[in-house]
Design a protein around this motif. Structure first.
Motif, short mmCIF file in Angstrom:
data_model
loop_
_atom_site.label_atom_id
_atom_site.label_comp_id
_atom_site.label_asym_id
_atom_site.label_seq_id
_atom_site.Cartn_x
_atom_site.Cartn_y
_atom_site.Cartn_z
N UNK A 1 0.86 -1.19 0.00
CA UNK A 1 0.00 0.00 0.00
C UNK A 1 0.89 1.24 0.00
N UNK A 2 0.55 2.20 -0.87
CA UNK A 2 1.39 3.39 -1.02
C UNK A 2 0.49 4.62 -1.18
N UNK A 3 0.64 5.58 -0.24
CA UNK A 3 -0.12 6.84 -0.35
C UNK A 3 0.73 8.01 0.13
N UNK B 1 -5.99 18.29 -0.41
CA UNK B 1 -6.76 17.60 -1.45
C UNK B 1 -6.25 16.18 -1.64
N UNK B 2 -4.91 16.02 -1.58
CA UNK B 2 -4.32 14.69 -1.79
C UNK B 2 -4.83 13.73 -0.73
N UNK B 3 -4.82 14.17 0.52
CA UNK B 3 -5.24 13.34 1.63
C UNK B 3 -6.70 12.88 1.47
N UNK B 4 -7.57 13.81 1.11
CA UNK B 4 -8.99 13.47 0.95
C UNK B 4 -9.19 12.49 -0.19
N UNK C 1 -3.34 7.82 5.65
CA UNK C 1 -4.44 7.06 5.05
C UNK C 1 -3.97 5.64 4.72
N UNK C 2 -2.80 5.53 4.10
CA UNK C 2 -2.27 4.20 3.75
C UNK C 2 -1.92 3.41 4.99
#
Ligand code: KG4
Ligand code: ZN
Length: 374
Positions: free
Chosen positions: A7-9, A47-50, A91-92
């Motif tokens: 998983x990658x975020x 925005x990226x996080x959401x 998140x990840x």
């Protein structure tokens, strides 16, 4: 056989992948947020996080479906926990913890930069799946240690000596802008579009003559920031030289960008493509590639590296790949172009090798936005 879900975020790609034995990709899902951030000319962390929150479950479900894997087949979950944007990483990491808890499998926290290095050993399904039933998997390549890694991404430019799996010695890093950051800023100054690396590369390729040569007059040949005697890099002076050329002056001495420079860059980006944008971009790309390759080869010789590996988004750069392959005195590993930029297969691969050593994380794993390698 060991199957790892990656998983990658860490930035602006929501990614999940299923990898066998740390090398064999079964699925690799990347939901890019490029369109979302394009109008801002860079990644907007909130925005990226959401977007990661919205994308993470569909990404994991698609990774399992594409791999034809059931949850029962997943032996461990690996996740990038730094470096990167805190609100994105979280998140990840939380998704990975949920998987580890629900499925009772080990959780492996991975340094995102280590993930980029492990992209070098990945092999895609069409290349490893046996051609005939009953045959063994076709083999993936293996590293030769000590391996000198040039890690060049949007946030990092590092020279790291990898002595064995998981053993890193730091040799040098950027003192100011990362290589990818410099590509992105130069593209902005020249009005070439977002994201910067690919758009600079495209502009330069269009300039080549029918023999593939790049006609560059003297004014576009920029002074190389060598920082001799160190394995460090510096790219902010090249960016300033580009700004001067774009404003109609000469490239001038290498120095630090001024605040005025940033304002002028923003104004230039508004104005559309610069009339000499391709020539200036070519001068910049030639200089960056020359420095990255020259310093990597010097470091490889200084430490007696057995092999060189490229890693990170900038390793997708066509010119960097060809110059490194042409000049390196030892063999060079370079990931497939689409595995250079952020993905979760590389995280699963790094996770497998940590898992082999029993190097797992607890459910209290937290994000580390400034995590370093070595
Ligand atoms: O590794 P990555 O996907 O994300 C980070 O971990 O930062 O790297 C993204 C960076 C961006 O700065 C992008 O402009 C650069 O890699 N990049 C390139 C190319 N493709 C992506 N730079 C030069 N040439 C390319 N073809
Ligand atoms: Zn990255």
């Amino acid at each position: 056989m060991t199957v790892v879900l990656g998983i990658e975020t860490s930035c602006d790609e929501t990614a999940a992948a299923v990898v066998e034995d740390g090398r064999y990709i079964r699925s690799n899902v990347v939901f890019t947020q490029e369109e979302l951030h394009r109008r801002f000319g860079g990644v907007v962390p909130e925005l990226a996080s959401r977007e990661h929150v919205l994308g993470i479950v569909p990404a994991v479900e698609k990774a399992l479906a594409d791999a034809g894997a059931t949850w029962d087949e997943i032996d461990a979950v690996a996740v990038s926990y730094g470096p990167g944007l805190a609100g994105s990483l979280v998140v990840g990491v939380n998704a990975a913890k949920a998987v580890a808890l629900a499925r009772a499998v080990p959780l492996v926290g991975i340094n995102h930069l280590e993930g980029h290095v492990y992209a070098n050993w990945l092999i895609k399904p069409e290349r490893w799946r046996p051609l005939h039933e009953g045959e063994p998997r076709r083999e993936a390549r293996a590293p030769l240690f000590p391996l000198l890694c040039l890690i060049v991404s949007g946030g990092h430019s590092e020279l790291v000596l990898m002595k064995d799996h998981g053993e890193y010695q730091h040799l040098g890093r950027t003192r100011d802008d990362a290589a990818g950051e410099a590509f992105d800023k130069v593209a902005r100054i020249l009005g070439l579009g977002y994201p910067g690396g690919p758009s600079v590369q495209r502009a330069v390729e269009q300039l080549r003559d029918s023999q593939g040569r790049l006609p560059l007059t003297k004014e576009y040949q920029l002074t190389r920031p060598w920082l001799r005697g160190t394995h460090d890099f510096s790219f902010s002076g090249l960016k300033t030289a580009v700004l001067r050329l774009a404003q109609g002056g000469d490239s001038g001495p290498v120095g630090n960008p001024s605040r005025h420079g940033a304002v002028a860059a923003a104004a230039a980006a508004e104005a559309g493509p610069h009339p000499h944008g391709a020539q200036i971009a070519a001068g910049f790309q030639e200089a960056v590639v020359d420095v990255l390759v020259g310093k990597t080869i010097q470091a490889a010789q200084d430490v007696g590296a057995a092999q060189i590996a490229l890693a990170g988004g900038v390793a997708a750069n066509k010119r960097l790949r060809e110059v490194m392959l042409a000049r390196a005195p030892v063999s060079v590993l370079i990931p497939d172009v689409d595995l250079c930029t952020d993905n979760a297969a590389m995280v699963a691969a790094a996770g497998y090798f940590r898992l082999q050593r029993g190097d797992c994380s607890g459910l209290d794993l937290d994000v580390k936005p400034n995590l370093r390698l070595a």
